[in-house]
Design an enzyme around this catalytic site. Sequence first.
Site, short mmCIF file in Angstrom:
data_model
loop_
_atom_site.label_atom_id
_atom_site.label_comp_id
_atom_site.label_asym_id
_atom_site.label_seq_id
_atom_site.Cartn_x
_atom_site.Cartn_y
_atom_site.Cartn_z
N ASP A 38 4.18 22.30 -6.87
CA ASP A 38 3.87 22.99 -7.91
C ASP A 38 2.29 22.31 -8.36
OD1 ASP A 38 2.88 24.24 -10.62
OD2 ASP A 38 4.93 24.33 -11.10
N ASP A 64 -10.20 5.98 2.84
CA ASP A 64 -9.17 5.45 3.43
C ASP A 64 -9.35 4.52 4.50
OD1 ASP A 64 -6.13 5.15 3.53
OD2 ASP A 64 -5.78 7.21 3.34
#
Length: 653
Positions: free
Chosen positions: A223, A348
Amino acid sequence: MLSHFLPAALAAALAAAQPAGDAAPVLQQDGKTFRDLNHNARLDPYEDHRLSTARRVADLLARMTLEEKAGAVMHGTAPTPQGVGGGVGETYDLARFETLNRDRHINSVITRLSARPDVLAAQNNELQSVASSSRLGIPVTISTDPRNHFQRTDGASLAALGFSQWPEPLGFAALDDAEVVRRFGDAARREYRAVGIHMALSPQADLATEPRWSRINGTFGEDPDRAARMVQAYVVGFQGAPNGLRSDGVAAVVKHWVGYGAAPEGWDGHNHYGRFSRLGDAELETHIRPFLGAFASGVAGVMPTYNILQGVTLDGAPLEPVGAGFSHGLLTTLLRDRYGFQGLVVSDWAITNDCSENCRTGATPHRFGDIAMPWGVEDLSETERFAKGMNAGVDQFGGTEQTDRMIEAVRQGQVSEARLNQAVSRVLRLKFELGLFDHPFVDPTAAARTLAEPDRQAMADQVQRRAMVTLENRLPGPIAPGARVYLHGVSPEAARAAGLVPVETAQEADFALFRLAAPFETPHPNFFFGSRQHEGALDFPADDPALADLQRVATLKPTVVSVYLDRPAVLTPLKPLATLLVGEFGASDAAVLDVAMGRAQTEGRLPFALPASMDQVRAQDPARPDDLGAPLYPLGYAWTEETGGHQSSSLSK
């Protein structure tokens, strides 16, 4: 060491106050003390804590050589005797770190130590001691992957040794209580700073839109609005303030910008076979929404995803087919220009490494040297990758110490010195905001006391229990102390501590207690990360021994079944077998037993829908949340006594 011009009595007093191992002399001016970071016996502007951060950054930047600037834009790994890449251990290899700090000027590192709090604090002090002897005395920023949860995965999280242990982020999403998340962040902040850790490579704002994806356990579910609330509270708790970073805070690095969760078949971007995300422009906006919570709380850093985004356009043109760490469109046009982010962009890990043929194919089992994620720029040289990443918007490169490549890129004109200065300024600003130039050392004894405080773990224990989700409950009443219990996956010691009597067979028992984990496969065993990640099907195979045992026992006795949901498992075969069925997201045996015995009440609601079958999973769109059609248990579901099941979803469709 003390400045030579100080009176003897004052010098002695300052020496007593100076942390052991600090090589920076102490200066005294206007009744205040300062660290003489460059050992020149005078107070320079960057050493003066009375000045603004901007003034101190500008002064220090002007003193740095190209080599020192190149070191500042590397985020390396604190080496250990265990081997290359750092390795998990209890001590650092200080000789190797001294070489990195002295020769390559590395002063930002991730720690992978897993040690007692006092040992970890003392070891981090050793890193700062080495840095205090460097030419400019630039302190070390020490980062970490998450340490306060249950699941430990190489390259993603660490064991919670000595740290308070809370549910995974999915558990916080199940509670949907922003204040609980803020309190968790505040607790973790205190623990991190006590042991000398300054940066959290978290939270994950990625959306769990593909049920098979292996990184779901680190997210706040599917959500986007709930995830945004949780991300915002997480950053506030870690950084110590509602809009920005406090000097005793921990710099949060929200990740992974953006679209990481839209992974076809759930294949992860750490691996060559998982290097793509597929989503349209509307879906991209959905995946951005959780990051807005981080921006609203003044998050210190952003980490781009490894993935190449397919199907996305910016200003009417398709995105360049490169990983986000090389994408000017994602990092500058979108992140900087559209959303106004002014903080640090940390890539990253290992995006500038060469990806060998074996890195791409996994023909033989990967070794450490096969780790590389230069997606979309595999055919560029390493120097060209550094240049492309920095020009795209990366300020600091994770998992590398190749300063020679950055120096080469600047000297060849591939990166302007102005762009390098901008990146270094962001790195230095964060160090000043964290107070590291003035107070880089911690007290190991105090660290041990801080992490041993019982109230913090008591709070975490309560949240473990509250965050569980009851899916089915046909128990006539709570299980009473003294009951005989058949155990599967539960410690007999924990059962005895709860007042139960473990027995060897189901026939002897009053009830059975099963702790299961969501199913997974390992279809890519030769890949370094693929061999460690939970991939593939989400349903229990027909010959699963735990399922077979449950099927046998359920014909004899009432069964309490708890399932660790690191991914949205297909629980269809469990539903008729479990008298009480609970989903959990990181909980101790004691917590599960307390729920089974009615001593604690679950309050969680599913942070993702649970599919009824793998056919549903294969048919859904990996970029869209809540897209299973008719799931077994919908997003927001929790069983209640009043209704026998209740759906509550905040997802606007």
